[in-house]
Design an enzyme around this catalytic site. Structure first.
Site, short mmCIF file in Angstrom:
data_model
loop_
_atom_site.label_atom_id
_atom_site.label_comp_id
_atom_site.label_asym_id
_atom_site.label_seq_id
_atom_site.Cartn_x
_atom_site.Cartn_y
_atom_site.Cartn_z
N HIS A 100 -19.38 84.96 55.45
CA HIS A 100 -19.86 84.40 54.18
C HIS A 100 -21.20 84.97 53.73
O HIS A 100 -21.63 84.65 52.62
CB HIS A 100 -19.92 82.87 54.30
CG HIS A 100 -18.55 82.27 54.43
ND1 HIS A 100 -17.93 82.17 55.65
CD2 HIS A 100 -17.70 81.78 53.52
CE1 HIS A 100 -16.73 81.62 55.48
NE2 HIS A 100 -16.56 81.38 54.20
N GLU A 160 -10.45 92.10 56.12
CA GLU A 160 -9.87 91.01 56.91
C GLU A 160 -8.34 90.98 56.81
O GLU A 160 -7.66 90.50 57.71
CB GLU A 160 -10.45 89.66 56.46
CG GLU A 160 -10.15 89.32 55.00
CD GLU A 160 -10.77 88.00 54.54
OE1 GLU A 160 -11.48 87.35 55.31
OE2 GLU A 160 -10.52 87.63 53.37
N GLY A 211 -14.09 79.39 45.97
CA GLY A 211 -15.23 79.77 46.81
C GLY A 211 -16.42 80.16 45.96
O GLY A 211 -16.26 80.74 44.88
N LYS A 244 -10.20 72.99 46.98
CA LYS A 244 -9.10 72.14 47.45
C LYS A 244 -8.48 71.29 46.36
O LYS A 244 -7.41 70.75 46.55
CB LYS A 244 -9.62 71.23 48.57
CG LYS A 244 -10.03 71.99 49.80
CD LYS A 244 -10.47 71.08 50.91
CE LYS A 244 -10.84 71.93 52.13
NZ LYS A 244 -11.46 71.12 53.15
N ILE A 271 -15.41 87.46 44.77
CA ILE A 271 -15.96 88.65 45.43
C ILE A 271 -14.85 89.63 45.77
O ILE A 271 -15.10 90.80 45.99
CB ILE A 271 -16.74 88.30 46.72
CG1 ILE A 271 -15.84 87.65 47.77
CG2 ILE A 271 -17.97 87.45 46.42
CD1 ILE A 271 -16.42 87.67 49.18
N ASP A 272 -13.59 89.14 45.81
CA ASP A 272 -12.48 90.00 46.25
C ASP A 272 -12.07 91.05 45.20
O ASP A 272 -11.40 92.02 45.52
CB ASP A 272 -11.24 89.15 46.59
CG ASP A 272 -11.54 88.07 47.61
OD1 ASP A 272 -12.50 88.24 48.39
OD2 ASP A 272 -10.83 87.04 47.63
N MET A 289 -14.60 90.70 54.01
CA MET A 289 -13.62 89.79 53.38
C MET A 289 -12.76 90.53 52.36
O MET A 289 -12.77 91.75 52.29
CB MET A 289 -14.37 88.65 52.71
CG MET A 289 -14.88 87.60 53.67
SD MET A 289 -15.68 86.27 52.76
CE MET A 289 -15.76 85.01 54.01
N GLY A 290 -12.03 89.77 51.55
CA GLY A 290 -11.23 90.38 50.49
C GLY A 290 -9.81 89.85 50.38
O GLY A 290 -9.03 90.31 49.55
O1 F6P Z 1 -11.78 84.59 47.94
C1 F6P Z 1 -13.07 84.71 48.45
C2 F6P Z 1 -13.08 84.61 49.94
O2 F6P Z 1 -14.42 84.75 50.39
C3 F6P Z 1 -12.17 85.58 50.67
O3 F6P Z 1 -12.67 86.89 50.71
C4 F6P Z 1 -12.01 84.92 52.00
O4 F6P Z 1 -10.81 85.28 52.60
C5 F6P Z 1 -12.00 83.46 51.66
O5 F6P Z 1 -12.61 83.34 50.37
C6 F6P Z 1 -12.73 82.58 52.64
O6 F6P Z 1 -12.58 81.26 52.24
P1 F6P Z 1 -13.46 80.05 52.80
O7 F6P Z 1 -14.59 79.87 51.87
O8 F6P Z 1 -12.52 78.90 52.78
O9 F6P Z 1 -13.95 80.41 54.14
#
Ligand code: F6P
Length: 365
Positions: free
Chosen positions: A289, A238, A15, A78, A142-143, A185-186
């Protein structure tokens, strides 16, 4: 004698997060300016390495990108080249295509890679290192859930966004005497919720590491009410869960190596809370996001620059197979073999949680 490094490739995987461009800039400027190297950037992470899709990075190309969010090289969460979807005899099959990537590197004369990413991206970095590819990893997410570094870049920018959102939610909470929930998130770590919650004066912080009960949250809201505090702010990660329940899944991304996308706990909590205390109006906001977008914070720009410079210097010192890391105030490095699969979660009895509890924040436990 080991082959001299003359040309390097950079890629960004997983991400996006604030600070990616700052690392790309620091790596490129240091590699060219300090070591006279050539630099190329593979596009869309490992996919670019497989397709040999890249652009030449020059000091001019990376000028003016430090403050811009996202990644000029694009990213993908991916494409795992050790388990990659390809078409064979009209069928889609999964194959290890990592040798193609190594061949592509040879063809272009790329002697080493700097891989910028989180757990998934760095797992592949480790696997390429095992194949003998010269690699340095840079920890992004970011996590902030990567072990062996105190902080990943992107985290500080994310908590600034979440903290700002909490500040703003206070306005409506106070004006309308509401309970305002912010879902952040996290994944399975509560760092974003915990740190933004402390800084944003949340009354309740809910994190995956401390399963919560609805009754405890009701107690907290009611006790505030009795003291004349007619609003409450709740920040929920989350991945947080009600006691004896599973995390709420928002979506399964089938072709992703890590397919589960969490989300929805904020809404669930809002509904259950309002059913239990109908006299209070409850509203939920999902930050999503927005936490990953926009300009990196000052802290992240400096950290990303330090990571980028250190990554190139490590490579040139022959210390390949490592990930750059922050230890207290110092740059250090850790072997990639010791990075993978060691996620860092909040310690439920640690100092940060105790600090929050000391100022009256409830964790619903
Ligand atoms: O790992 C970073 C993160 O933003 C998480 O906090 C979140 O669960 C996930 O990626 C979301 O992923 P995507 O970009 O597939 O929506």
């Amino acid at each position: 004698m080991a082959k001299k490094i003359k040309k390097i490739g950079i890629l960004t995987g997983g991400g996006d997060c604030p600070g990616l461009n700052a690392v790309i800039r620091a790596v490129t400027k240091t590699a060219i300016g300090q070591h006279g190297l050539e630099v190329i950037g593979y596009k869309f992470g490992y996919r670019g390495l497989f397709l040999n899709d890249f652009e030449v990075l020059t000091s001019k190309r990376v000028s003016g990108i430090q403050h811009i969010g996202g990644t000029i090289l694009y990213s993908s969460n991916k494409d795992n080249l050790f388990d990659y979807e390809v078409e064979e005899d009209g069928k889609t099959v999964k194959k290890d295509v990592s040798d193609v990537a190594v061949e592509n590197m040879k063809k272009e004369g790329v002697d080493a890679l700097i891989i910028i990413g989180g757990d998934g991206t760095l797992t592949s970095a480790r696997d390429f290192a095992r194949k003998g590819v010269k690699i340095i990893g840079v920890p992004k997410t970011i996590d902030n859930d990567l072990a062996v570094t105190d902080v990943t870049f992107g985290f500080n920018s994310a908590i600034n966004v979440a903290r700002d959102a909490l500040d703003r939610l206070h306005t409506t909470a106070e004006s309308h005497h509401r309970i305002m929930i912010l879902e952040v998130m996290g994944r399975n770590a509560g760092w974003i919720a915990l740190e933004s919650g402390i800084a944003g004066s949340a009354d309740v912080i809910l994190i995956p590491e401390i399963p919560f009960s609805l009754d405890k949250i009701v107690d907290k809201v009611n006790s505030r009410h009795q003291r004349g505090l007619l609003f409450s702010i709740i920040v929920v990660a989350e991945g947080a869960t009600f006691k004896d329940e599973d995390a709420v899944i928002q979506k399964i991304v089938a072709d992703s190596p890590d397919p589960i996308r969490l989300g929805g706990i904020g809404n669930l909590l809002a509904n259950r809370l309002e059913a239990k205390i109908p006299e209070h109006e409850v509203r939920n906001t999902v930050l999503g996001h927005l936490q990953r977008g926009g300009a990196p914070s000052t802290f992240d720009r400096i950290l990303s620059t330090r990571y980028g410079v250190t990554a190139v210097n490590l490579l040139m010192d022959g210390r390949t197979g490592n990930m750059v890391a922050l230890d207290g105030r110092h740059m250090t490095f850790v072997h990639l073999e010791n990075v993978i699969g060691r996620n860092k979660q909040v310690n439920p009895t640690g100092e940060l949680v105790q600090t929050a509890k000391s100022v009256g924040i409830s964790f619903g436990d």
